[in-house]
Scaffold this active site. Structure first.
Site, PDB file in Angstrom:
ATOM      1  N   TYR A 159      -9.939  -0.768   2.351  1.00 32.53           N
ATOM      2  CA  TYR A 159      -9.457  -0.628   3.729  1.00 32.53           C
ATOM      3  C   TYR A 159      -9.212   0.825   4.108  1.00 32.53           C
ATOM      4  CZ  TYR A 159      -8.678  -5.165   5.896  1.00 32.53           C
ATOM      5  OH  TYR A 159      -8.861  -6.359   6.537  1.00 32.53           O
ATOM      6  N   ASP A 196       0.800  -1.224   0.000  1.00 37.69           N
ATOM      7  CA  ASP A 196       0.000   0.000   0.000  1.00 37.69           C
ATOM      8  C   ASP A 196       0.836   1.279   0.000  1.00 37.69           C
ATOM      9  OD1 ASP A 196      -2.712  -0.977  -0.096  1.00 37.69           O
ATOM     10  OD2 ASP A 196      -2.363  -1.798   1.879  1.00 37.69           O
TER      11      ASP A 196
HETATM   12 CU   LIG Z   1      -7.695  -7.380   7.335  1.00 35.03          CU
END
Ligand SMILES: [Cu+2]
Length: 657
Positions: free
Chosen positions: A392, A308
């Site tokens: 996320y 990320d």
């Molecule tokens: Cu997770």
């Protein structure tokens, strides 16, 4: 009037100036289809110059102006080659332009949006969707994933993404509840072509809503809770910290808060003013890399292991924070400025939140004989930011404590990455969180690059383990245990793993500075939750994310060694970063060193993680060990005039007895 600092991130004006200079250059002119700006960021002045600056300021001298420079990563839109450009901001003028071969920088949002449009409008992809009963292509959302590198010769060239589809029944609905499993498009992001569509067969698209807005909550629970009374945090005299530009001072602590497009929040020059003397602890601390390996071998999931930071940019993905929502109380914000694919500045107002928090008891003792004693309340300074990357959301929280502790915590929330399974099927590598909806097992790894300078730059690392003393004359009652201290002297020795069985931690010490009782001053790195990876050691993901193979890494300071998986993890075959550097086995004792700590959150999803995850936290602490002569928080005043007076004075206990 705020003070500027040589580590202040580039301003919007500086970013525009950098862009303007590059676009007007002869080198840019040679790019057939122009360039895509990936990142524009401050190039840090040399560490020695920064330390010299602090020393001069401490002596009351005026430090010399440090040169202000920018590093740019630019992608050639014609051939997907990567260009590293360095710009001097005074002038401004071009210092260096380097073309790199075979390396792919992170993907910017414009590329993800272009890939989405391309795949959505692709006739073959639409035909595959139609086979699944999807004909409203406006309701389709395409998630472009970093492709990884699986050694497929047909995927060696170009700048690629693997695209998977989700259905959003109505605008605003959570698309993550409706994954289209078994269908992937491989896209060339530069040529904007769908290279391949792999259809592994129709799996019914889960139908149940995964919305988590107020309307969905009322539909689910009947009503919102009505028994929550106001909880107000007020500091009528203002907070006890001060923010001067991006320098923060609080309770003997001083630091500079930086920000980069790739790492997000950065702490610089963290020091503790100990009875008037400035003592350095950290030169620079940042999130160097992340990787989220998924454990499902299925065709739509095996490649999911997003880096990320290096493949998306944690700073680019930072969100603005709002009062009363993301942060509560007397807040001071710092803004961030990143850039878009065109090289224009993109402001992120209120990207960083700074506030004080009451965190219970700092220390306490009450004498049982008298009922008298002393209690102090703890507060901590919180410096935080949040990034939303795909499904996320990650919160990055630094805490400074009154006892000299520094801690770091990631808050993991957002929405699970999902797939679909046929009705009645139980996923082998995941958990059902709704009918037909598979939340795959995965892990979240973080690596923090900690350039510690404990009371100066020359430090050493000692591994501290506890073992039982062997039975015998030295341990006649069998109760004895002792601490073993093992100095780590070279990089290969410095690759270590957490070990709960020996209560292991590591201490970063300054062998040249001794505590009054003889031991070197230091800081203890105390691991929190951690896990070992479960991917095979020779798998593509483990080759690419070698930094998760061990938890602790120690390297001698080298300014070009910045990211745990190397400078360009996107599509990289692997081996770069910490595994490569530490093979040199350089000495790490009594030198300017960098500690890299990897920690992993092991995520086997629960139904309660759906449709949006309650925050899970993971982190570590840096606690002073022999850095202070005794509890440094003795001087925190009592919270009220008297907490525990003699029992008689409390007007109760003694009289009633
Ligand atoms: Cu997770």
């Amino acid at each position: 009037m705020t003070t500027s600092h040589p580590l202040d991130p580039l301003t919007a004006e500086e970013i525009s100036a950098v862009r303007g200079l590059i676009v007007a250059s002869a080198e840019y002119d040679e790019l057939e289809r122009g360039g895509r700006f990936i990142t524009i960021e401050l190039r840090s002045p040399a560490k020695a110059a920064l330390i010299d600056r602090i020393d001069r300021l401490e002596r009351g001298e005026r430090p010399p102006e440090l040169p202000r420079e920018a590093d740019v990563v630019l992608l050639d839109r014609a051939d997907a080659s990567t260009h590293e450009i360095t710009i001097a901001l005074d002038g401004p003028h071009l210092l260096e332009w380097r073309r790199l071969e075979g390396l792919q920088p992170l993907a910017v949002v414009e590329e993800l949006a272009e890939a989405e449009e391309l795949v959505k409008r692709d006739p073959a992809f639409q035909a595959a969707l139609a086979k699944r009963g999807v004909t409203d292509f406006d309701a389709v959302q395409i998630d472009a994933w970093p492709p990884g590198n699986f050694g497929d010769p047909s995927e060696e060239d170009g700048r690629l993404a693997r695209c998977v589809a989700f259905i959003q029944p109505r605008p605003g609905d959570s698309e993550w509840a409706h994954p289209v499993d078994g269908l992937i498009a491989l896209v060339d992001l530069t040529r904007l072509e769908v290279l391949r569509i792999d259809d592994h067969g129709v799996v019914p698209i889960p139908a149940e809503s995964g919305n988590f807005d107020v309307e969905a909550a009322i539909a689910d629970a009947g009503a919102l809770r009505d028994d929550i009374k106001p909880l107000e945090i007020t500091q009528p005299e203002g907070p006890s910290f001060e923010v001067d530009g991006r320098v923060v001072r609080w309770q003997n602590w001083e630091l500079h808060v930086g920000f980069t497009p790739r790492e997000g929040l950065v702490l610089n020059e963290v020091a503790y003013r100990d009875r008037g003397v400035r003592r350095s602890i950290i030169h620079r601390a940042s999130l160097s890399e992340m990787v989220v390996p998924y454990g499902d071998p299925g065709p739509t999931h095996y490649f999911k292991n997003a880096f990320d930071a290096g493949e998306n940019g944690v700073g680019i993905a930072a969100s603005s924070l709002t009062l009363g929502c993301d942060c509560l109380g007397e807040i001071r914000y710092l803004d961030a400025t990143v850039s878009n694919g065109n090289g224009d500045p993109v402001p992120i107002p209120n990207a960083i939140c700074i506030h004080e928090e009451d965190v219970g008891v700092l220390w306490r003792h009450i004498e049982w004989r008298t009922g008298e004693g002393e209690v102090r309340r703890a507060r901590r300074l919180v410096i935080s930011s949040f990034s939303a990357i795909g499904n996320y959301d990650y919160g990055f929280f630094w805490y400074l404590h009154q006892d000299g502790t520094i801690s770091f915590e990631v808050k993991l929330t957002g929405v699970l990455s999902t797939g679909a399974v046929a009705p009645g099927e139980t996923p082998a590598h995941g958990v059902l969180v709704a009918p037909g909806l598979n939340a795959m097992v995965h892990q979240h790894y973080f690596n923090l690059r900690l350039d510690l300078d404990v009371d100066g730059t020359e430090n050493s690392v000692v591994e501290v383990s506890t073992r039982s003393t062997p039975p015998g004359p030295g341990n006649p009652h069998g109760n004895a245990f002792e601490v073993e201290r093992r100095p780590l002297s070279t990089e290969r020795e410095g690759r270590r793993r957490v070990d709960a069985a020996s209560a292991r931690w590591w201490e970063i010490v300054n062998p040249r500075r001794r505590h009054r009782l003889g031991a070197p001053v230091g800081y203890r790195l105390v691991p929190g939750e951690n896990a070992r990876p479960f991917a095979q050691p020779d798998s593509p993901v483990m080759r690419r994310a070698g930094f998760i193979g061990d938890h602790l890494w120690v390297t001698p300071y080298e300014p070009r060694e910045r990211y745990a998986a190397g400078e360009y993890p996107n599509q990289h075959p692997g081996g770069a970063g910490l595994p490569e550097w530490t093979e040199a086995d350089r000495p790490i004792a009594d030198t300017d060193l960098v500690v890299w700590y990897t920690f992993g959150h092991h995520h086997v999803p629960r139904p309660e993680d759906w449709p949006v995850m309650p925050v899970a936290t993971i982190g570590f602490q840096l606690r002073p060990v022999g850095f202070f002569t005794r509890n440094p928080a003795l001087d925190v005043p009592p919270p009220v005039a008297a907490c525990h007076e003699p029992r008689s004075a409390e007007g109760g206990v003694s009289e009633n007895e």
